[in-house]
Design an enzyme around this catalytic site. Structure first.
Site, PDB file in Angstrom:
ATOM      1  N   ALA A  59     -29.819 -19.289  32.561  1.00 54.29           N
ATOM      2  CA  ALA A  59     -29.474 -18.030  33.210  1.00 54.29           C
ATOM      3  C   ALA A  59     -28.135 -18.162  33.934  1.00 54.29           C
ATOM      4  O   ALA A  59     -27.710 -19.261  34.293  1.00 54.29           O
ATOM      5  CB  ALA A  59     -30.567 -17.640  34.201  1.00 54.29           C
ATOM      6  N   LYS A  63     -25.771 -12.044  33.198  1.00 57.53           N
ATOM      7  CA  LYS A  63     -26.630 -11.611  34.294  1.00 57.53           C
ATOM      8  C   LYS A  63     -27.300 -10.269  34.028  1.00 57.53           C
ATOM      9  O   LYS A  63     -28.394 -10.004  34.521  1.00 57.53           O
ATOM     10  CB  LYS A  63     -25.816 -11.525  35.590  1.00 57.53           C
ATOM     11  CG  LYS A  63     -25.314 -12.865  36.106  1.00 57.53           C
ATOM     12  CD  LYS A  63     -24.482 -12.692  37.356  1.00 57.53           C
ATOM     13  CE  LYS A  63     -23.996 -14.027  37.877  1.00 57.53           C
ATOM     14  NZ  LYS A  63     -25.094 -14.880  38.360  1.00 57.53           N
ATOM     15  N   ASN A 108     -20.518 -22.334  42.371  1.00 59.60           N
ATOM     16  CA  ASN A 108     -20.610 -20.880  42.463  1.00 59.60           C
ATOM     17  C   ASN A 108     -21.397 -20.477  43.697  1.00 59.60           C
ATOM     18  O   ASN A 108     -22.323 -21.162  44.120  1.00 59.60           O
ATOM     19  CB  ASN A 108     -21.243 -20.294  41.187  1.00 59.60           C
ATOM     20  CG  ASN A 108     -22.732 -20.100  41.307  1.00 59.60           C
ATOM     21  OD1 ASN A 108     -23.206 -19.097  41.854  1.00 59.60           O
ATOM     22  ND2 ASN A 108     -23.503 -21.066  40.818  1.00 59.60           N
ATOM     23  N   ARG A 109     -20.975 -19.379  44.260  1.00 65.18           N
ATOM     24  CA  ARG A 109     -21.732 -18.718  45.329  1.00 65.18           C
ATOM     25  C   ARG A 109     -21.756 -17.234  45.028  1.00 65.18           C
ATOM     26  O   ARG A 109     -21.417 -16.391  45.864  1.00 65.18           O
ATOM     27  CB  ARG A 109     -21.128 -19.027  46.704  1.00 65.18           C
ATOM     28  CG  ARG A 109     -19.632 -18.758  46.850  1.00 65.18           C
ATOM     29  CD  ARG A 109     -19.213 -18.943  48.306  1.00 65.18           C
ATOM     30  NE  ARG A 109     -17.799 -18.680  48.523  1.00 65.18           N
ATOM     31  CZ  ARG A 109     -16.846 -19.607  48.534  1.00 65.18           C
ATOM     32  NH1 ARG A 109     -17.156 -20.886  48.331  1.00 65.18           N
ATOM     33  NH2 ARG A 109     -15.585 -19.283  48.754  1.00 65.18           N
ATOM     34  N   PHE A 112     -26.314 -13.529  43.308  1.00 63.01           N
ATOM     35  CA  PHE A 112     -27.130 -12.598  42.508  1.00 63.01           C
ATOM     36  C   PHE A 112     -26.427 -11.248  42.320  1.00 63.01           C
ATOM     37  O   PHE A 112     -27.033 -10.177  42.496  1.00 63.01           O
ATOM     38  CB  PHE A 112     -28.500 -12.373  43.147  1.00 63.01           C
ATOM     39  CG  PHE A 112     -29.487 -13.489  42.960  1.00 63.01           C
ATOM     40  CD1 PHE A 112     -29.277 -14.502  42.038  1.00 63.01           C
ATOM     41  CD2 PHE A 112     -30.658 -13.525  43.709  1.00 63.01           C
ATOM     42  CE1 PHE A 112     -30.202 -15.516  41.862  1.00 63.01           C
ATOM     43  CE2 PHE A 112     -31.594 -14.538  43.542  1.00 63.01           C
ATOM     44  CZ  PHE A 112     -31.359 -15.544  42.618  1.00 63.01           C
ATOM     45  N   SER A 170     -31.986 -20.572  43.858  1.00 64.72           N
ATOM     46  CA  SER A 170     -30.561 -20.344  44.068  1.00 64.72           C
ATOM     47  C   SER A 170     -30.226 -20.646  45.524  1.00 64.72           C
ATOM     48  O   SER A 170     -30.934 -20.210  46.434  1.00 64.72           O
ATOM     49  CB  SER A 170     -30.192 -18.897  43.751  1.00 64.72           C
ATOM     50  OG  SER A 170     -28.872 -18.622  44.190  1.00 64.72           O
ATOM     51  N   ASN A 172     -27.714 -19.450  47.080  1.00 64.49           N
ATOM     52  CA  ASN A 172     -26.757 -18.443  47.541  1.00 64.49           C
ATOM     53  C   ASN A 172     -27.396 -17.176  48.078  1.00 64.49           C
ATOM     54  O   ASN A 172     -26.697 -16.212  48.372  1.00 64.49           O
ATOM     55  CB  ASN A 172     -25.793 -18.105  46.397  1.00 64.49           C
ATOM     56  CG  ASN A 172     -25.048 -19.328  45.903  1.00 64.49           C
ATOM     57  OD1 ASN A 172     -24.563 -20.120  46.698  1.00 64.49           O
ATOM     58  ND2 ASN A 172     -24.973 -19.490  44.590  1.00 64.49           N
ATOM     59  N   THR A 173     -28.717 -17.151  48.192  1.00 63.73           N
ATOM     60  CA  THR A 173     -29.433 -16.037  48.827  1.00 63.73           C
ATOM     61  C   THR A 173     -30.198 -16.598  50.015  1.00 63.73           C
ATOM     62  O   THR A 173     -31.075 -17.456  49.835  1.00 63.73           O
ATOM     63  CB  THR A 173     -30.406 -15.364  47.846  1.00 63.73           C
ATOM     64  OG1 THR A 173     -29.663 -14.781  46.767  1.00 63.73           O
ATOM     65  CG2 THR A 173     -31.216 -14.282  48.542  1.00 63.73           C
ATOM     66  N   LYS A 206     -38.271 -21.743  38.363  1.00 66.49           N
ATOM     67  CA  LYS A 206     -37.069 -22.578  38.392  1.00 66.49           C
ATOM     68  C   LYS A 206     -36.890 -23.144  39.790  1.00 66.49           C
ATOM     69  O   LYS A 206     -36.809 -22.398  40.772  1.00 66.49           O
ATOM     70  CB  LYS A 206     -35.843 -21.770  37.991  1.00 66.49           C
ATOM     71  CG  LYS A 206     -34.584 -22.614  37.805  1.00 66.49           C
ATOM     72  CD  LYS A 206     -33.487 -21.817  37.133  1.00 66.49           C
ATOM     73  CE  LYS A 206     -32.287 -22.694  36.811  1.00 66.49           C
ATOM     74  NZ  LYS A 206     -31.252 -21.958  36.039  1.00 66.49           N
ATOM     75  N   ASN A 235     -32.068 -26.150  39.203  1.00 70.79           N
ATOM     76  CA  ASN A 235     -30.944 -25.270  39.512  1.00 70.79           C
ATOM     77  C   ASN A 235     -29.747 -26.086  40.003  1.00 70.79           C
ATOM     78  O   ASN A 235     -29.725 -27.304  39.863  1.00 70.79           O
ATOM     79  CB  ASN A 235     -31.377 -24.248  40.572  1.00 70.79           C
ATOM     80  CG  ASN A 235     -30.702 -22.902  40.416  1.00 70.79           C
ATOM     81  OD1 ASN A 235     -29.503 -22.829  40.153  1.00 70.79           O
ATOM     82  ND2 ASN A 235     -31.460 -21.833  40.588  1.00 70.79           N
ATOM     83  N   TYR A 307     -25.237 -24.533  30.353  1.00 71.58           N
ATOM     84  CA  TYR A 307     -24.368 -23.472  30.825  1.00 71.58           C
ATOM     85  C   TYR A 307     -22.979 -24.040  31.142  1.00 71.58           C
ATOM     86  O   TYR A 307     -22.014 -23.803  30.419  1.00 71.58           O
ATOM     87  CB  TYR A 307     -24.956 -22.739  32.030  1.00 71.58           C
ATOM     88  CG  TYR A 307     -24.100 -21.594  32.557  1.00 71.58           C
ATOM     89  CD1 TYR A 307     -22.931 -21.200  31.914  1.00 71.58           C
ATOM     90  CD2 TYR A 307     -24.463 -20.889  33.694  1.00 71.58           C
ATOM     91  CE1 TYR A 307     -22.153 -20.159  32.384  1.00 71.58           C
ATOM     92  CE2 TYR A 307     -23.693 -19.839  34.173  1.00 71.58           C
ATOM     93  CZ  TYR A 307     -22.535 -19.493  33.521  1.00 71.58           C
ATOM     94  OH  TYR A 307     -21.768 -18.462  34.001  1.00 71.58           O
TER      95      TYR A 307
END
Length: 345
Positions: A59, A63, A108-109, A112, A170, A172-173, A206, A235, A307
């Site tokens: 993923a 997106k 990456n940040r 979502f 993730s 980043n949330t 995940k 992840n 990825y």
């Protein structure tokens, strides 16, 4: 180097997020030929899903489920799109995607960023057939009851995806990774099991690579208790190895690519030890060759996902991995990839 790999080299000269957007647009419109049939030795199964090969797309690339037809023609055994949240959200401010070229890595940040569940579901309803398609679910940043967001995603996408992945890892949330604790996970997985209401679509979870072996063991047991179908390991990491050379190494966000290999391997080993064959595993993180894919399969993964390596190696990497993997399987006397799962344990 094929034309698709030349295109990837050109994209690497652009701003990372601009290049990403152009890649999606190209995959939407390019008249790509159907890939050749997979070597039968690559056959495997994950959570009851038959795969012609065990090499999947992780993923994050698509997106919004925009380029599924093009992605399905790159030779993957399965394609996972998302992460998608119930409501559209812009994600974090740019810049939020960084190439660490010296390290064959990415930070990456993104946060979502996506167009929301309705647009995503509409595209999945028109998805290509003949390729296993998974949907990766996230939670909106401002949602207080994040488990409710996952239930909403699962319910809305019923019948549209071959499997769904619950992404609680993730970095980043804010607060998302807290859902990996046993009490929160019991609540989340219990509510998802209730929402499935007999639907047989497999549900995967995940997890992060920044967990201890005991924490991964607790997640495996929770997954088994609540009827989870597979675990994706893992992840991006918040860790920053001292070996990183890129000037972007201090950027906030999740690190993926080659430097993630040691942590991803350790997390897979911990999950395989805890699962003991009771729960299928999918390996992600630093997989960039047939040798690496084969090692993860022999360590206990039923399939692998790519990825970040695609950014540096181009889409031709998929075929190269499959050819090398097939040769390694045959050299060791396996008639299918499924037979090799966990053979090094």
């Amino acid at each position: 180097m094929g034309l698709s790999d030349i295109g990837a080299a050109v994209l690497r000269r652009l701003d990372p997020e601009t290049a990403h957007r152009l890649a999606i647009l190209a995959l939407k419109v390019a008249p790509l030929p159907a890939p050749p049939a997979d070597d039968p030795v690559l056959t495997t199964t994950v959570a009851g899903l038959p795969l012609s090969n065990p090499v999947g797309l992780a993923a994050g690339l698509d997106k919004n489920g925009e380029a599924l037809r093009g992605l399905a023609r790159l030779g993957f055994g399965f394609v996972e799109c998302g992460s998608v949240t119930p409501r559209p959200q812009p994600g974090n401010p740019r810049p939020r995607l960084f190439r660490l070229s010296e390290d064959a890595a990415i930070i990456n940040r993104m946060g979502f960023n996506n167009e929301g569940l309705e647009a995503f579901a509409d595209r999945l309803a028109r998805r290509p057939r003949g390729t296993v398609i998974g949907a990766n679910l996230g939670a909106n940043k401002e949602t207080e009851d994040k488990a409710a967001d996952y239930v909403a995603g699962l319910t809305r996408l019923r019948g549209l995806a071959d499997y769904v992945t619950v992404n609680v890892s993730s970095p980043n949330t804010p607060g998302l990774r807290d859902l990996q604790g046993r009490a929160a996970l019991d609540d989340l997985l219990g509510r998802l099991a209730e929402a499935r209401a007999g639907d047989r679509t497999p549900v995967f979870l995940k997890i992060a690579p920044d967990l201890t072996a005991s924490e991964i063991g607790l997640i495996v047991e929770a997954g088994l208790d609540h009827g989870l179908d597979a675990l994706i390991v893992s992840n991006t990491t918040l860790d920053r190895p001292e070996t990183l050379l890129s000037p972007h190494r201090g950027e906030a966000g999740g690190l993926s690519g080659a430097p993630l290999k040691p942590r991803a391997r350790a997390a897979l080993n911990a999950a395989a030890e805890a699962a003991a064959g009771r729960l299928p595993l999918i390996a992600v993180g630093g997989i960039d060759s047939g040798a690496e894919a084969y090692d993860r399969i022999r360590a206990g993964a039923s399939a692998v996902q790519l990825y970040s390596a695609l950014v540096y190696e181009g889409p031709g990497l998929v075929g190269r991995i499959k050819r090398d993997l097939a040769a390694r399987l045959r050299a060791d006397g396996f008639s299918t990839a499924a037979e090799a799962v966990g053979s090094a344990r």
